[in-house]
Design an enzyme around this catalytic site. Structure first.
Site, short mmCIF file in Angstrom:
data_model
loop_
_atom_site.label_atom_id
_atom_site.label_comp_id
_atom_site.label_asym_id
_atom_site.label_seq_id
_atom_site.Cartn_x
_atom_site.Cartn_y
_atom_site.Cartn_z
N ASN A 1 1.90 2.56 5.23
CA ASN A 1 1.10 1.92 4.30
C ASN A 1 1.79 0.68 4.01
O ASN A 1 2.65 0.70 3.26
CB ASN A 1 1.03 2.80 3.04
CG ASN A 1 0.42 2.09 1.87
OD1 ASN A 1 -0.26 0.94 1.88
ND2 ASN A 1 0.42 2.49 0.59
N TRP A 2 1.13 -0.43 4.68
CA TRP A 2 1.90 -1.56 4.58
C TRP A 2 1.77 -2.39 3.21
O TRP A 2 2.39 -3.07 2.91
CB TRP A 2 1.43 -2.54 5.56
CG TRP A 2 1.63 -2.21 7.06
CD1 TRP A 2 2.29 -1.11 7.54
CD2 TRP A 2 1.28 -2.95 8.18
NE1 TRP A 2 2.43 -1.20 8.92
CE2 TRP A 2 1.86 -2.12 9.56
CE3 TRP A 2 0.63 -3.99 8.66
CZ2 TRP A 2 1.25 -2.45 11.03
CZ3 TRP A 2 0.36 -4.54 9.86
CH2 TRP A 2 0.99 -3.82 10.90
N LYS A 3 0.99 -1.86 2.44
CA LYS A 3 0.64 -2.35 1.20
C LYS A 3 0.33 -3.99 1.22
O LYS A 3 -0.30 -4.37 2.67
CB LYS A 3 1.81 -2.22 0.18
CG LYS A 3 2.20 -0.68 0.10
CD LYS A 3 2.98 -0.39 -1.15
CE LYS A 3 3.38 0.98 -1.05
NZ LYS A 3 3.99 1.50 -2.02
N GLU B 1 -1.05 2.90 -7.04
CA GLU B 1 -1.11 1.55 -7.43
C GLU B 1 -2.43 1.14 -7.82
O GLU B 1 -2.41 0.18 -8.70
CB GLU B 1 -0.55 0.61 -6.37
CG GLU B 1 1.08 0.86 -6.39
CD GLU B 1 1.82 0.57 -4.92
OE1 GLU B 1 1.21 0.01 -4.05
OE2 GLU B 1 2.98 1.15 -4.86
N GLY C 1 8.69 3.36 -3.91
CA GLY C 1 9.33 2.18 -3.86
C GLY C 1 10.53 2.03 -4.75
O GLY C 1 11.25 1.26 -5.08
N SER D 1 9.42 6.88 -0.97
CA SER D 1 10.84 6.66 -0.48
C SER D 1 11.30 7.47 0.32
O SER D 1 12.35 7.96 0.83
CB SER D 1 11.81 6.89 -1.77
OG SER D 1 11.51 5.72 -2.79
N GLY E 1 5.53 3.78 2.92
CA GLY E 1 5.56 2.66 2.21
C GLY E 1 6.58 1.54 3.00
O GLY E 1 6.54 1.04 4.11
N GLY E 2 7.79 1.27 2.41
CA GLY E 2 8.68 0.21 2.49
C GLY E 2 9.23 0.47 4.22
O GLY E 2 9.36 -0.39 4.84
#
Ligand code: PGA
Length: 246
Positions: free
Chosen positions: A9-11, A95, A170, A208, A229-230
């Protein structure tokens, strides 16, 4: 044995150059024993589709409209995503629930719209830290999932579920494998009551997940992959997580 799915999920991250390097890095490291996807920002969907054409690295969107078409400025219809090969759409990410006030019902409508066009919704559920501390975790995730199960009806078995504790997203505070497994088991039981194929449905963990904790999380019996994510923004990290999956 469920085949695991690792979805990035590159956001709201990326650029032409960064995306090209990231995708090239992932493609070069294949094959993996799991299914793979990257969920990219809308403006990059088209170039991602081109870059990944013919590969087993699938791609998806991070949201979609619940509406078919019409006067909804700024929204993107599922039919548009489907037109160029989108396979997944994340719906109900915390989010979006938080910053865009998305309700359980809206999330359910989006999941239904996605499936109607052959796009697999990755339905996110998860509790805040305050809800966990108040002992409400199971009730919160069950309420969130129940809205989607109700909307999808006999198609409920076609979604992917992602358990993402809000306090772990995150923050570097990952749920322990035991904490995550406990919630996944609750979700699996809820799916069993709704879908005949519940035992082959994927329930991803997100929050995370990193190369150093992925293997133990992914070894849990009801964790069928990750929504990353990250760590999905660096090819080496994403690849390491894919290697930890089966
Ligand atoms: P994180 O994000 O891996 O950066 O915690 C996961 C997600 O929000 O999907």
């Amino acid at each position: 044995m469920r085949r695991q799915l690792i979805a990035g999920n590159w956001k709201m991250h990326g650029s032409h150059q960064a995306n090209a390097e990231l995708l090239a890095g992932i493609l070069a490291a294949r094959p993996f024993a799991c299914d793979l996807a990257v969920c990219v920002p809308y403006p990059y969907l088209s170039e991602t589709a081109v870059a990944l054409a013919g590969s087993d690295l699938r791609w998806g969107a991070q949201d979609c409209s619940a509406h078919e078409q019409g006067a909804y400025t700024g929204e993107v219809a599922v039919a548009m995503l489907a037109e160029f090969g989108c396979r997944y759409a994340i719906v109900g990410h915390s989010e979006r629930r938080l910053y865009h006030a998305e309700s359980d019902q809206l999330v359910a409508d989006k999941a239904k719209a996605a499936l109607a066009h052959g796009i697999t919704p990755i339905v996110c559920v998860g509790e805040t830290l305050a809800q966990r501390d108040a002992g409400q975790t199971d009730a919160v995730v069950k309420r969130q999932l129940s809205a989607v199960i109700h909307a999808l009806g006999h198609c409920a078995g076609e979604m992917v579920v992602a358990y993402e504790p809000v306090w772990a997203i995150g923050t570097g505070k990952v749920a322990t494998p035991q904490q995550a497994q406990a919630v996944h088991a609750v979700l699996r039981a809820q799916l069993r009551a709704a879908a005949a194929n519940a035992d082959s449905m994927k329930i991803l963990y997100g929050g995370s997940m990193k190369p150093d904790n992925a293997a133990t999380l992914l070894a849990q019996p009801d964790i069928d992959g990750g929504l990353i994510g990250g760590a999905s923004l660096k090819a080496a990290d994403f690849v390491a997580i894919c290697r930890a999956a089966s």
